[in-house]
Design an enzyme around this catalytic site. Structure first.
Site, PDB file in Angstrom:
ATOM      1  N   TYR A  15       1.872  10.083   2.367  1.00 61.95           N
ATOM      2  CA  TYR A  15       0.579  10.624   1.945  1.00 61.95           C
ATOM      3  C   TYR A  15       0.425  12.085   2.368  1.00 61.95           C
ATOM      4  O   TYR A  15      -0.626  12.497   2.850  1.00 61.95           O
ATOM      5  CB  TYR A  15      -0.577   9.775   2.504  1.00 61.95           C
ATOM      6  CG  TYR A  15      -0.370   8.304   2.298  1.00 61.95           C
ATOM      7  CD1 TYR A  15      -0.279   7.772   1.011  1.00 61.95           C
ATOM      8  CD2 TYR A  15      -0.247   7.427   3.368  1.00 61.95           C
ATOM      9  CE1 TYR A  15      -0.063   6.413   0.812  1.00 61.95           C
ATOM     10  CE2 TYR A  15      -0.035   6.072   3.174  1.00 61.95           C
ATOM     11  CZ  TYR A  15       0.057   5.576   1.897  1.00 61.95           C
ATOM     12  OH  TYR A  15       0.272   4.241   1.696  1.00 61.95           O
ATOM     13  N   TYR A 140      -6.548  -2.227  -2.600  1.00 65.29           N
ATOM     14  CA  TYR A 140      -5.268  -1.596  -2.278  1.00 65.29           C
ATOM     15  C   TYR A 140      -4.319  -2.703  -1.833  1.00 65.29           C
ATOM     16  O   TYR A 140      -4.648  -3.497  -0.947  1.00 65.29           O
ATOM     17  CB  TYR A 140      -5.412  -0.559  -1.162  1.00 65.29           C
ATOM     18  CG  TYR A 140      -4.067  -0.045  -0.683  1.00 65.29           C
ATOM     19  CD1 TYR A 140      -3.406   0.966  -1.379  1.00 65.29           C
ATOM     20  CD2 TYR A 140      -3.448  -0.603   0.426  1.00 65.29           C
ATOM     21  CE1 TYR A 140      -2.157   1.412  -0.964  1.00 65.29           C
ATOM     22  CE2 TYR A 140      -2.200  -0.156   0.846  1.00 65.29           C
ATOM     23  CZ  TYR A 140      -1.563   0.837   0.148  1.00 65.29           C
ATOM     24  OH  TYR A 140      -0.326   1.268   0.551  1.00 65.29           O
ATOM     25  N   ASP A 227      -3.607 -11.698   0.119  1.00 64.95           N
ATOM     26  CA  ASP A 227      -2.883 -10.619   0.775  1.00 64.95           C
ATOM     27  C   ASP A 227      -3.359 -10.557   2.226  1.00 64.95           C
ATOM     28  O   ASP A 227      -4.381  -9.955   2.536  1.00 64.95           O
ATOM     29  CB  ASP A 227      -3.157  -9.306   0.035  1.00 64.95           C
ATOM     30  CG  ASP A 227      -2.491  -8.099   0.696  1.00 64.95           C
ATOM     31  OD1 ASP A 227      -1.940  -8.256   1.804  1.00 64.95           O
ATOM     32  OD2 ASP A 227      -2.550  -6.998   0.118  1.00 64.95           O
ATOM     33  N   LYS A 256       3.235  -6.342   8.400  1.00 66.16           N
ATOM     34  CA  LYS A 256       2.684  -5.627   9.552  1.00 66.16           C
ATOM     35  C   LYS A 256       2.954  -6.318  10.884  1.00 66.16           C
ATOM     36  O   LYS A 256       3.925  -6.019  11.557  1.00 66.16           O
ATOM     37  CB  LYS A 256       1.186  -5.377   9.358  1.00 66.16           C
ATOM     38  CG  LYS A 256       0.894  -4.342   8.267  1.00 66.16           C
ATOM     39  CD  LYS A 256      -0.533  -3.874   8.301  1.00 66.16           C
ATOM     40  CE  LYS A 256      -0.844  -2.890   7.191  1.00 66.16           C
ATOM     41  NZ  LYS A 256      -0.168  -1.603   7.327  1.00 66.16           N
TER      42      LYS A 256
END
Length: 416
Positions: A15, A140, A227, A256
């Site tokens: 990013y 997202y 998710d 994660k």
């Protein structure tokens, strides 16, 4: 040329631009909840390394698992072969999720890709040629192509890709029932982050909608994909965010925290009905095979991380984290630039009216020895469960002080 100069010359950070337009801090080492910079500045990590390092840094049990496995078998292809760390990990995940069919992947984004493929193959195996998905506004779910297709094209970082993205259906929590009723005949599944939308705005939802969603997905044979990459392994106070509504999805994606933030690894877990339907059809197989799928090093660390979590009093720790976040951050309620304050589990969020103060607040927190990385208007923290009360109070105080200083700047601007 030292590595910092090399980084500026060659390294394209996430990013960001190349060369970078924002400050990149050089890290020398880590320990506990602490990042040590090259100049020996110590910063408490309020981000738990992008929400993954739930046991803190350099945890000795995770390091031991990695070193032990490295001496036995660092890697072997997973196509046509298997090994003990992977088999044990799949068993653990099957028990934890209640979903017995487990596909190991490289990253959270890849696990979403596999979930989308699985939903499409399931529908094809049942004679339905559908490939659309329903997702939430502001959603997202990752940065690869399929993932970008279920990220809100109008309200996400992926809007720049325009017509290159798959054309899916987006809705609000309030309209989710009507959307499913209207489009059920053309969708393979629905994908969402339960309870908390992470990078989609740190929005926290009440669990009721998940119950209705589960009923509708069962009614129309639509695959319910949860998710849980950001919400899983206790971040919301439950092992899985879906547990707040006492529902079991058809597919859970995990990443994660799976390895305690130490190695890249993710997983997709699904029902036996789905895996059997695909496997017993003419399709027969799930056509996806990452080169490093089931990496023994990552699987060994993941097994150690899960054991470490289950052996700990993590629920009590997360509850205490939430108590401190709530008490401290709520003192900002009357600050003009603050729009909203939200907390759940190990997550504390302060939403501002204006994103232009984000860099100032980040810099001020750094001066107080705290590493945060704001996202637009969101000043937030998601911490390791091993954090001490002293460290957590330091994070909260740094955020509070920085936001109050930003508010003074705002008042001065108004007066001018």
């Amino acid at each position: 040329m030292n590595y910092i100069e090399l980084d500026k010359k060659h390294t394209w950070h996430p990013y960001n631009s190349l060369p970078t337009k924002t400050k990149i801090l050089p890290v020398k080492k880590t320990f506990g909840q602490t990042i040590v910079l090259e100049d020996d500045t110590e910063l408490i990590d309020a981000m738990s390394s992008w929400w993954s390092a739930i046991h803190g840094y350099n945890n000795p049990k995770l390091v031991e698992a990695l070193q032990k496995q490295a001496n036995i078998m660092p890697h072997v292809m997973f196509g046509g072969l298997t090994h003990e760390p992977a088999a044990l990990l799949c068993e653990k995940l099957a028990k934890l999720t209640g979903l017995p069919s487990v596909f190991l992947a490289d990253s959270g984004s890849v696990s979403i890709e596999v979930a989308l493929k699985t939903a499409i193959l399931y529908q094809k195996a049942k004679g339905k040629n559908v490939d659309k998905f329903i997702s939430l506004e502001n959603a997202y779910h990752g940065d690869t192509l399929g993932c970008m297709g279920v990220c809100d094209p109008n309200n996400s970082m992926h809007s720049l890709y325009g017509n290159y993205l798959p054309n899916n259906i987006f809705t609000s929590i309030e309209n989710i029932e009507k959307t499913i009723e209207k489009h059920h005949h053309e969708v393979a599944g629905i994908v969402l982050e339960p309870i908390v939308q992470g990078a989609g705005g740190m929005k926290i939802h009440k669990p009721d909608y998940l119950v209705k969603l589960r009923e509708l997905c069962t009614k129309y044979d639509i695959i319910f994909i949860a998710d849980e990459i950001a919400t899983g392994f206790g971040h919301t106070g439950k092992m899985w965010a879906c547990e707040h509504a006492d529902v079991v999805p058809d597919i859970i994606t995990i990443g994660k925290c799976l390895t305690g933030g130490m190695m890249t690894l993710a997983a997709m877990c699904t029902t036996k009905h789905i895996s059997d339907t695909i496997s017993n059809s003419e399709i027969g197989v799930l056509m996806h095979g990452p080169t490093f799928m089931g990496n023994p090093l990552a699987c060994s660390v993941a097994n150690a991380s899960i054991d470490l979590l289950l052996e700990s009093n993590w629920q009590e720790k997360v509850s205490n984290i939430n108590k401190i976040f709530t008490q401290k951050l709520n003192t900002l309620e009357e600050v003009e630039i603050v729009k909203d304050i939200r907390t759940i589990g190990a997550i504390g969020v302060v939403e501002l009216h204006d994103p232009n103060f984000a860099q100032f607040i980040q810099d001020e927190c750094q001066k107080e020895g705290v590493w945060i990385r704001p996202f637009g208007k969101l000043i937030y923290s998601i911490v390791a469960y091993t954090i001490t009360n002293e460290e957590l109070n330091k994070i909260c105080n740094a955020m509070i002080n920085a936001i109050k200083k930003a508010n003074i700047q705002f008042k001065n601007m108004e007066q001018k």
